[in-house]
Design an enzyme around this catalytic site. Structure first.
Site, PDB file in Angstrom:
ATOM      1  N   ASP A  39       0.813  -1.218   0.000  1.00 57.61           N
ATOM      2  CA  ASP A  39       0.000   0.000   0.000  1.00 57.61           C
ATOM      3  C   ASP A  39       0.850   1.273   0.000  1.00 57.61           C
ATOM      4  O   ASP A  39       0.754   2.104   0.918  1.00 57.61           O
ATOM      5  CB  ASP A  39      -0.919   0.016   1.233  1.00 57.61           C
ATOM      6  CG  ASP A  39      -1.814  -1.198   1.306  1.00 57.61           C
ATOM      7  OD1 ASP A  39      -2.176  -1.728   0.243  1.00 57.61           O
ATOM      8  OD2 ASP A  39      -2.141  -1.622   2.428  1.00 57.61           O
ATOM      9  N   GLU A 211     -11.060   0.116  -4.781  1.00 55.15           N
ATOM     10  CA  GLU A 211     -10.436   0.718  -3.594  1.00 55.15           C
ATOM     11  C   GLU A 211      -9.164   1.426  -4.026  1.00 55.15           C
ATOM     12  O   GLU A 211      -8.888   1.599  -5.205  1.00 55.15           O
ATOM     13  CB  GLU A 211     -10.132  -0.351  -2.544  1.00 55.15           C
ATOM     14  CG  GLU A 211      -9.157  -1.416  -3.016  1.00 55.15           C
ATOM     15  CD  GLU A 211      -8.921  -2.512  -1.982  1.00 55.15           C
ATOM     16  OE1 GLU A 211      -9.607  -2.539  -0.950  1.00 55.15           O
ATOM     17  OE2 GLU A 211      -8.031  -3.359  -2.213  1.00 55.15           O
TER      18      GLU A 211
HETATM   19  O1  FUB Z   1      -3.370  -3.656   2.914  1.00 49.59           O
HETATM   20  C1  FUB Z   1      -4.701  -3.740   3.311  1.00 49.59           C
HETATM   21  C2  FUB Z   1      -5.615  -3.302   2.200  1.00 49.59           C
HETATM   22  O2  FUB Z   1      -5.362  -4.090   1.036  1.00 49.59           O
HETATM   23  C3  FUB Z   1      -5.425  -1.901   1.710  1.00 49.59           C
HETATM   24  O3  FUB Z   1      -6.005  -0.927   2.529  1.00 49.59           O
HETATM   25  C4  FUB Z   1      -6.026  -1.985   0.371  1.00 49.59           C
HETATM   26  O4  FUB Z   1      -5.739  -0.910  -0.476  1.00 49.59           O
HETATM   27  C5  FUB Z   1      -5.461  -3.294  -0.118  1.00 49.59           C
HETATM   28  O5  FUB Z   1      -4.186  -3.133  -0.658  1.00 49.59           O
END
Ligand code: FUB
Length: 462
Positions: A39, A211
């Site tokens: 991330d 996301e």
């Molecule tokens: O790393 C946890 C979650 O997985 C992140 O918040 C998302 O963007 C995905 O990468």
């Protein structure tokens, strides 16, 4: 021939009759292999590029995120990164208790550095967005608000309140985008960086948002890159990065396409930034040794622009491309009736060479040379394979040797320029080569005397 008949050559490549020559994929190049990172968010301050990352601590074979803190890395050349360790953790927020998920750092109008993070706030619902502040890009950072900036109690908030991206416009107005589970949200922030300035809105025109939004501005145009996992860009459950543009910071947005194909982890997460005149796509994949969906590693590649302001699709040079095996049909010269050829491309990550929990391909009691093969209905461009051998300590042993071959339209021939075909136990053996475009890829396997051979998983990476 290449100079005199480029069109014929291009046609032959398109038909899968010739390999498409391209620079060899370099070995996986995460910014660090000391820890697993995920991330990424990027920030330029002075002559330094800072990367703010999550920290994956799941055990090998783990099936969920284990994330407790966030790390900082810096570089002055975008090639070599210095790790500064964990600069923020769940315990930095007295109101939070777990899940140090994606964050981003932005410099506020007061010159301080605000670190927005996804974290489980122990309150109603699941994830919240918190914010910490520090006086330098390396902190120290402390909770800036004493509670969540966004929670499930925030009117109009997202189905899952994670993955904040914060943007300060030229006029000083601050904007935050965030969200997951197909729910993108945006809001203005006050100049204090920690208070909403008006209602939460649902931006329009951002197609297939899943996301991980990342907002920036270039030449007066606003850009929003984000993870999408629609079937138009992804093998099952692997996200790509799409992007949209707008002429005002809250949209409406116009979808512009895919800027990063799926990577070797199921999640994908972009940060796009200009540093010393070069643009970069920073993202994560599962390419580090021992890596996986919950043991990710941050890497970056150069990003280039078209004259019309659209982004060219990023060429992944880390060997961490999409696993094209997931969409292939497997064939073989021979499989024992009790074994499972389909095990080789089910996406499983074996725990060891004896792990037949998802089935195994084996060719006992054949000896000598056998093969497994992938076929696709349309040509695929492959840059490496990763082979996890099966060894049952009985009739099936690690092979003596192997070779990657492709169908040139008339015969199977060795893929030119391939690296050594590894035969190690308990790991994915990576074999990289100049890109080859074909409808059929074959792994020729030669046994040790007196033994047969087997494969638990065989990846073919774009
Ligand atoms: O790393 C946890 C979650 O997985 C992140 O918040 C998302 O963007 C995905 O990468």
């Amino acid at each position: 021939m290449i100079r005199s008949a480029p069109r014929i050559l291009a046609l032959a490549v398109a038909l899968g009759l010739l390999p498409a020559l391209a620079p060899p994929a370099s070995a996986a190049a995460p910014i660090t292999t000391a820890v697993y990172t995920a991330d990424p968010a990027a920030l330029v301050a002075g002559d330094t590029l800072y990367l703010y990352t999550g920290h994956d601590e799941a055990p090998a074979g783990g099936t969920g995120f284990v994330m407790r803190d966030w790390h900082v890395f810096s570089s002055t050349d975008a090639t070599t990164f210095t790790g500064h360790g964990a600069k923020l953790s769940v315990s930095s927020f007295p109101w939070a208790g777990a899940d140090a998920w994606a964050g981003e750092v932005e410099r506020g109008p007061d010159g301080r550095y605000y670190w927005y993070v996804s974290v489980n706030g122990n309150g109603p619902g699941w994830m919240n967005i918190g914010v910490a502040v520090g006086d330098s890009p390396l902190g120290p950072f402390t909770d800036a608000k004493g509670g969540p900036l966004i929670s499930d109690d925030t009117p109009g908030s997202a189905p899952l309140n994670i993955d904040p991206t914060v943007f300060v416009d030229d006029d000083g107005q601050v904007y935050m985008y965030w969200g997951s589970y197909w729910g993108l949200r945006a809001a203005r922030l006050r100049p204090d960086m920690v208070t909403l300035d008006g209602p939460v809105i649902t931006p329009q025109g951002v197609s297939n948002f899943w996301e991980a939004p990342w907002m920036f501005k270039r030449d007066g145009v606003y850009y929003l890159a984000y993870a999408a996992n629609d079937s138009g860009c992804s093998p099952p459950n692997h996200a790509c990065v799409r992007y949209a543009t707008a002429s005002s910071p809250l949209g409406p947005w116009t979808h512009r396409g895919v800027v990063l194909d799926p990577v070797s982890s199921t999640t994908n997460h972009p940060a796009i930034i200009e540093f010393k005149g070069q643009w970069y796509m920073v993202y994560h994949n599962a390419a580090a040794p021992g890596g996986g969906d919950f043991r990710r590693s941050v890497t970056l590649d150069k990003l280039y622009w078209n004259p019309d302001g659209t982004m060219r699709k990023v060429v992944q040079t880390t060997g961490g491309g999409a696993n094209l095996a997931l969409t292939a049909t497997p064939y073989t010269s021979y499989v024992s009736p009790w074994e499972t050829l389909g095990a080789i491309n089910d996406g499983h990550r074996p725990a060891s060479s004896a792990d037949r929990g998802h089935g195994a391909y084996g060719n006992w009691d054949h000896q000598g040379t056998e093969w497994i093969e992938y076929r696709w209905p349309a040509p695929q461009t492959v840059r490496s394979v990763e082979t996890y051998w099966f060894d049952d300590d009985l009739g099936i042993d690690l092979p003596a040797s192997c070779q990657v071959q492709y169908w040139n339209g008339g015969a199977y021939v060795p893929v030119p320029g391939q690296a050594a075909c590894g035969v190690a136990a308990d790991t994915f053996n990576v074999t990289a080569f100049p890109a080859v475009t074909t409808t059929r890829l074959r792994l020729s396997i030669t046994s040790r005397p007196g033994h047969s051979t087997g494969v638990l998983e065989w990846r073919a990476l774009s």
